[in-house]
Design a protein around this motif. Structure first.
Motif, PDB file in Angstrom:
ATOM      1  N   PRO A 165     -41.112 115.528 -87.336  1.00 53.10           N
ATOM      2  CA  PRO A 165     -41.085 116.530 -88.412  1.00 53.10           C
ATOM      3  C   PRO A 165     -40.742 115.886 -89.757  1.00 53.10           C
ATOM      4  CG  PRO A 165     -39.900 117.316 -86.486  1.00 53.10           C
ATOM      5  CD  PRO A 165     -40.228 115.875 -86.230  1.00 53.10           C
ATOM      6  N   ILE A 166     -41.377 116.372 -90.807  1.00 53.56           N
ATOM      7  CA  ILE A 166     -41.172 115.838 -92.160  1.00 53.56           C
ATOM      8  C   ILE A 166     -39.728 116.061 -92.603  1.00 53.56           C
ATOM      9  CG2 ILE A 166     -41.825 116.078 -94.594  1.00 53.56           C
ATOM     10  CD1 ILE A 166     -44.628 116.879 -93.646  1.00 53.56           C
ATOM     11  N   LEU A 167     -39.122 115.024 -93.164  1.00 55.83           N
ATOM     12  CA  LEU A 167     -37.796 115.121 -93.763  1.00 55.83           C
ATOM     13  C   LEU A 167     -37.961 115.301 -95.269  1.00 55.83           C
ATOM     14  CD1 LEU A 167     -36.011 112.159 -91.921  1.00 55.83           C
ATOM     15  CD2 LEU A 167     -35.843 114.606 -91.395  1.00 55.83           C
ATOM     16  N   SER A 168     -37.091 116.068 -95.868  1.00 57.52           N
ATOM     17  CA  SER A 168     -37.135 116.319 -97.306  1.00 57.52           C
ATOM     18  C   SER A 168     -36.641 115.106 -98.090  1.00 57.52           C
ATOM     19  CB  SER A 168     -36.245 117.522 -97.626  1.00 57.52           C
ATOM     20  OG  SER A 168     -35.982 117.604 -98.998  1.00 57.52           O
ATOM     21  N   ASN A 169     -37.114 114.975 -99.316  1.00 63.59           N
ATOM     22  CA  ASN A 169     -36.597 113.932-100.214  1.00 63.59           C
ATOM     23  C   ASN A 169     -35.120 114.129-100.512  1.00 63.59           C
ATOM     24  OD1 ASN A 169     -38.757 112.137-100.688  1.00 63.59           O
ATOM     25  ND2 ASN A 169     -39.738 113.616-102.026  1.00 63.59           N
ATOM     26  N   ASN A 170     -34.568 115.298-100.200  1.00 58.88           N
ATOM     27  CA  ASN A 170     -33.137 115.539-100.399  1.00 58.88           C
ATOM     28  C   ASN A 170     -32.279 114.650 -99.508  1.00 58.88           C
ATOM     29  OD1 ASN A 170     -33.718 117.507-102.291  1.00 58.88           O
ATOM     30  ND2 ASN A 170     -33.675 119.163-100.784  1.00 58.88           N
ATOM     31  N   ILE A 171     -32.889 113.985 -98.541  1.00 55.84           N
ATOM     32  CA  ILE A 171     -32.152 113.093 -97.648  1.00 55.84           C
ATOM     33  C   ILE A 171     -31.681 111.834 -98.384  1.00 55.84           C
ATOM     34  CG2 ILE A 171     -34.099 111.735 -96.748  1.00 55.84           C
ATOM     35  CD1 ILE A 171     -32.776 112.194 -93.927  1.00 55.84           C
ATOM     36  N   PHE A 172     -32.279 111.555 -99.551  1.00 58.86           N
ATOM     37  CA  PHE A 172     -31.899 110.378-100.324  1.00 58.86           C
ATOM     38  C   PHE A 172     -30.740 110.720-101.263  1.00 58.86           C
ATOM     39  CE2 PHE A 172     -36.667 109.741-100.003  1.00 58.86           C
ATOM     40  CZ  PHE A 172     -36.598 108.820 -98.970  1.00 58.86           C
ATOM     41  N   PRO A 173     -29.565 110.100-101.069  1.00 57.74           N
ATOM     42  CA  PRO A 173     -28.461 110.347-102.007  1.00 57.74           C
ATOM     43  C   PRO A 173     -28.771 109.709-103.367  1.00 57.74           C
ATOM     44  CG  PRO A 173     -27.831 108.685-100.399  1.00 57.74           C
ATOM     45  CD  PRO A 173     -29.192 109.177 -99.996  1.00 57.74           C
ATOM     46  N   MET A 188     -41.972 104.084 -87.804  1.00 60.41           N
ATOM     47  CA  MET A 188     -42.494 103.714 -89.114  1.00 60.41           C
ATOM     48  C   MET A 188     -42.269 104.880 -90.066  1.00 60.41           C
ATOM     49  SD  MET A 188     -46.355 102.496 -89.943  1.00 60.41           S
ATOM     50  CE  MET A 188     -47.208 103.568 -91.073  1.00 60.41           C
ATOM     51  N   GLY A 189     -41.493 104.644 -91.111  1.00 64.79           N
ATOM     52  CA  GLY A 189     -41.275 105.659 -92.130  1.00 64.79           C
ATOM     53  C   GLY A 189     -42.434 105.694 -93.114  1.00 64.79           C
ATOM     54  N   ILE A 190     -42.805 106.881 -93.544  1.00 59.33           N
ATOM     55  CA  ILE A 190     -43.866 107.048 -94.529  1.00 59.33           C
ATOM     56  C   ILE A 190     -43.336 107.979 -95.609  1.00 59.33           C
ATOM     57  CG2 ILE A 190     -46.205 107.890 -94.970  1.00 59.33           C
ATOM     58  CD1 ILE A 190     -46.838 107.351 -92.033  1.00 59.33           C
ATOM     59  N   THR A 191     -43.365 107.509 -96.856  1.00 62.47           N
ATOM     60  CA  THR A 191     -42.909 108.334 -97.960  1.00 62.47           C
ATOM     61  C   THR A 191     -43.889 108.254 -99.114  1.00 62.47           C
ATOM     62  OG1 THR A 191     -41.103 108.761 -99.522  1.00 62.47           O
ATOM     63  CG2 THR A 191     -41.438 106.469 -98.851  1.00 62.47           C
ATOM     64  N   TYR A 231     -32.161 101.458 -97.481  1.00 65.10           N
ATOM     65  CA  TYR A 231     -31.531 102.707 -97.073  1.00 65.10           C
ATOM     66  C   TYR A 231     -32.430 103.468 -96.102  1.00 65.10           C
ATOM     67  CZ  TYR A 231     -29.340 107.264 -97.166  1.00 65.10           C
ATOM     68  OH  TYR A 231     -28.735 108.435 -96.785  1.00 65.10           O
ATOM     69  N   VAL A 232     -33.729 103.468 -96.384  1.00 69.74           N
ATOM     70  CA  VAL A 232     -34.670 104.158 -95.495  1.00 69.74           C
ATOM     71  C   VAL A 232     -34.583 103.550 -94.093  1.00 69.74           C
ATOM     72  CG1 VAL A 232     -37.097 104.718 -95.077  1.00 69.74           C
ATOM     73  CG2 VAL A 232     -36.207 104.724 -97.420  1.00 69.74           C
ATOM     74  N   LEU A 233     -34.549 102.225 -94.017  1.00 69.96           N
ATOM     75  CA  LEU A 233     -34.470 101.561 -92.715  1.00 69.96           C
ATOM     76  C   LEU A 233     -33.149 101.840 -92.010  1.00 69.96           C
ATOM     77  CD1 LEU A 233     -35.857  97.974 -93.438  1.00 69.96           C
ATOM     78  CD2 LEU A 233     -37.083  99.934 -92.530  1.00 69.96           C
ATOM     79  N   ASP A 234     -32.063 101.501 -92.676  1.00 73.42           N
ATOM     80  CA  ASP A 234     -30.747 101.493 -92.040  1.00 73.42           C
ATOM     81  C   ASP A 234     -30.116 102.867 -91.860  1.00 73.42           C
ATOM     82  OD1 ASP A 234     -31.018  98.732 -92.067  1.00 73.42           O
ATOM     83  OD2 ASP A 234     -29.908  98.503 -93.935  1.00 73.42           O
TER      84      ASP A 234
END
Length: 146
Positions: free
Chosen positions: A75-83, A119-122, A101-104
């Protein structure tokens, strides 16, 4: 085949890099699917338009065909996940996210137990460290995330 001498303006012209031989590559540890860790996962992060969502589905289909492994889209995660601490505004008002940060902090913490890799996709631009202006991608071989 030996690479030609670098020309002014090319990456190798101003940077010294060591190259990996095929023999060295053969000695590296490979990520190999096993019975309970045999699924490739794609983790979309951000707000994707219709075309971008179609590209994610096509990426899943390609990876499934190429690696002959089940491949799933999480499921898609929101950009709000990035502090705020891992975001910056770069040239031309381009918003960027710290790739490590995306990896760890996202992919490693959400990696399913049956994943061989995630694999993260943004749709966001990434940077690997403050002095760099961008990176095409980043991966952790040991963590099985990229």
């Amino acid at each position: 085949m030996k690479l030609s001498d670098p020309q002014p303006g090319e990456w190798r012209y101003s940077r010294s890099e060591t190259f990996q031989t095929f023999a060295e590559f053969q000695k590296t540890r490979k990520i190999i699917p096993v019975n309970r860790k045999n699924i490739i996962y794609l983790q979309p992060i951000g707000k994707f338009n219709d075309l971008q969502q179609k590209e994610i589905v096509l990426t899943r289909e390609y990876l499934k065909a190429y690696f002959q492994l089940e491949t799933k889209i999480l499921p898609i995660l929101s950009n709000n996940i990035f502090p705020k601490s891992v975001k910056r505004i770069f040239r031309d008002a381009q918003g960027q996210v710290l790739a490590g940060y995306v990896l760890d902090s996202i992919l490693m913490n959400r990696k399913p137990d049956d994943a061989v890799v995630v694999m993260g996709i943004t749709e966001r631009d990434l940077f690997p460290k403050p002095e760099w202006n961008y990176v095409f991608g980043l991966a952790s071989h040991a963590g099985g995330v990229g």
